[in-house]
Scaffold this motif. Structure first.
Motif, PDB file in Angstrom:
ATOM      1  N   TYR A  60      29.287  71.894 -42.096  1.00 30.73           N
ATOM      2  CA  TYR A  60      30.477  72.717 -42.310  1.00 30.73           C
ATOM      3  C   TYR A  60      31.730  71.942 -41.918  1.00 30.73           C
ATOM      4  CZ  TYR A  60      27.188  76.433 -43.056  1.00 30.73           C
ATOM      5  OH  TYR A  60      26.175  77.191 -43.567  1.00 30.73           O
ATOM      6  N   PRO A  61      32.873  72.257 -42.548  1.00 29.21           N
ATOM      7  CA  PRO A  61      34.110  71.533 -42.216  1.00 29.21           C
ATOM      8  C   PRO A  61      34.611  71.891 -40.819  1.00 29.21           C
ATOM      9  CG  PRO A  61      34.557  73.298 -43.796  1.00 29.21           C
ATOM     10  CD  PRO A  61      33.074  73.265 -43.594  1.00 29.21           C
ATOM     11  N   VAL A  62      34.695  70.889 -39.968  1.00 28.62           N
ATOM     12  CA  VAL A  62      35.154  71.066 -38.597  1.00 28.62           C
ATOM     13  C   VAL A  62      36.132  69.950 -38.264  1.00 28.62           C
ATOM     14  CG1 VAL A  62      34.473  71.124 -36.159  1.00 28.62           C
ATOM     15  CG2 VAL A  62      32.994  72.186 -37.875  1.00 28.62           C
ATOM     16  N   ILE A  63      37.283  70.321 -37.717  1.00 36.14           N
ATOM     17  CA  ILE A  63      38.240  69.349 -37.186  1.00 36.14           C
ATOM     18  C   ILE A  63      37.834  69.105 -35.739  1.00 36.14           C
ATOM     19  CG2 ILE A  63      40.661  68.920 -36.607  1.00 36.14           C
ATOM     20  CD1 ILE A  63      41.335  71.183 -38.676  1.00 36.14           C
ATOM     21  N   TYR A  64      37.666  67.853 -35.361  1.00 34.35           N
ATOM     22  CA  TYR A  64      37.238  67.563 -33.997  1.00 34.35           C
ATOM     23  C   TYR A  64      38.424  67.164 -33.129  1.00 34.35           C
ATOM     24  CZ  TYR A  64      32.483  67.834 -35.617  1.00 34.35           C
ATOM     25  OH  TYR A  64      31.319  68.290 -36.149  1.00 34.35           O
TER      26      TYR A  64
END
Length: 189
Positions: A142-146
């Motif tokens: 899933y798209p996740v900004i870290y």
């Protein structure tokens, strides 16, 4: 458009780890605000102990009061039943049309994303921000900004256990929250 980070949780009690995460995400992603959103009944956790919702809210007020970019969002406490993020985000997006939301999760929740209620629809409503946590995987489809944050391995359950065992909690949570807990005889104090 206002950029708002949402940090959900039981906050039972709120501690310096929560505040550190919120501040690091706020600064790194150049957000306008962070909304602390206590859960009413998280679907992935067992029922809360004897601490009442209003006591968690009071502790959160003490925790966030000194930062003008930190706010309380009580939308989930005002709803009955399990707090599904999809329902919350639908309501927030309808209510705050001029806001872009960033939902902050720890690595434990990154691993759990495939099991979130209606996750495929949810990722269209909110951007996930993942913060690293020791001993958890950060891999997901899933798209996740870290966002990297300084490591601080503290949890509300550890703090509750320390209170129960009569151990010190100094430097794990703000002093005014410690005072509130002791004055209200929470967590076995």
């Amino acid at each position: 458009m206002k950029k708002v980070g949402i940090l959900g949780g039981t906050f039972n009690p709120p501690h310096f780890g929560h505040l550190l995460i919120a501040n690091e995400v706020l600064e790194t992603l150049e957000l306008d605000e962070i909304w602390f959103m206590p859960n009413h009944e998280p679907p992935h956790k067992k029922k809360l102990d004897s601490v009442k919702d209003h006591e968690r809210v009071e502790m959160l007020k003490l925790a966030v009061g000194s930062n003008p970019a930190f706010r309380l969002q009580l939308i989930e406490l005002n709803r009955e039943g399990p707090s599904y993020t999809i329902d919350t985000m639908k309501l927030l997006n309808e209510t705050y049309k001029d806001h872009q939301f960033f939902f902050i999760i720890g690595a434990d929740m990154i691993e759990y994303l495939p099991h979130w209620h209606q996750i495929d629809e949810l990722v269209k409503l909110v951007r996930f921000v993942g913060v690293k946590r020791p001993s958890y995987s950060h891999q997901t489809d899933y798209p996740v900004i870290y966002v990297d944050i300084p490591a601080i391995d503290v949890s509300s359950s550890m703090i509750r256990d320390r209170f129960k065992d009569g151990k010190t909690v100094k430097y794990l949570l703000p002093d005014d929250i410690i005072s509130y807990i002791e004055e209200n005889h929470l967590y076995g104090t």
